[in-house]
Design a protein around this motif. Sequence first.
Motif: not given
Length: 317
Positions: A13-14, A18-30, A80-86, A110-112
Amino acid sequence: MHTPHAHRRLALIDLGTNTFHLLIVEMPTTPGEKPLVLLRTKAGVRLGEGGISQGIISPAAYARALHTLAGFKEEIELHEAEEVRATATSAMRVTRNGPDLVRDIFEQTGIRVEVIPGEREAELICQGVRQAVDLGTEPHLIMDIGGGSVEFIIANQATIFWKRSFEIGAQRLLDKFFPDPSGVFPAAAVAAEQQYLSTVLEPLIEALQQYRPVSLVGASGSFDSLADMQLGQLRTESQLPPHTELAPGSFQESYRHLLSGNHEQRLAIPGILPMRADMLVVAAVLIDYVLGVSGITRIQTSAYALKEGLLAEMLAI
């Protein structure tokens, strides 16, 4: 035994002015694989409106911020994102009640939220831009016009030569030079803004003379709008290509168009987000000023900025 996702899901989360952005990704295993984007969205919060120039987040903006983050929290749970960086930038950095908002966000969602300094913001923006535009070996001028601050970075693909954050964002410029956004932006206001920029941006002017960047790379925000104006079509966050070449003639035409109209006419321009109609005027004066002092003729836009920089950094670790 509870088994989590085989893939780690991460929300970025940024919280901009002006704008709040949200990007949700699935991290690669490789290692070396790209993350899978599950959601890319933004909300116009206007956190700086009606207060940033007085060093305060207004009650209405404060409420919009909490409401937007409650919505983001739902999306994060849904995916179902387990980790949040804001991360939060100018508006939260400089306002008296910024720390209260950080606390209320944590209590309600609960978002830090990590409030980051301008230097760090510039670094992350550069990292993000490098994911969208190959900067090669020559220096480029990267510019991110926020609502509260503007970051300038002179860099190539490997090295940051110079970086600086200035508290001269579009909301501040609007408050300072455009007291009546319903009308036309008069020539005297353009001149006053240019005069102000020539004083404030002296360190940038020196850096430009030293490094002589070959192009301007504009990150997200106003530059996305200018790319949309060039196309004559407003695109959503997910429809924007990572990188667009902005014809110099197209920018000048958009600039003239923005300066000649009143608020209603600006709203009618194809490709303009209503929230940005007035900010784009003061931002375009700033871009035009930078093009003038740098002598740069090539403009590129990057749809990637801070949150993609954070992601790139996390993938590299």
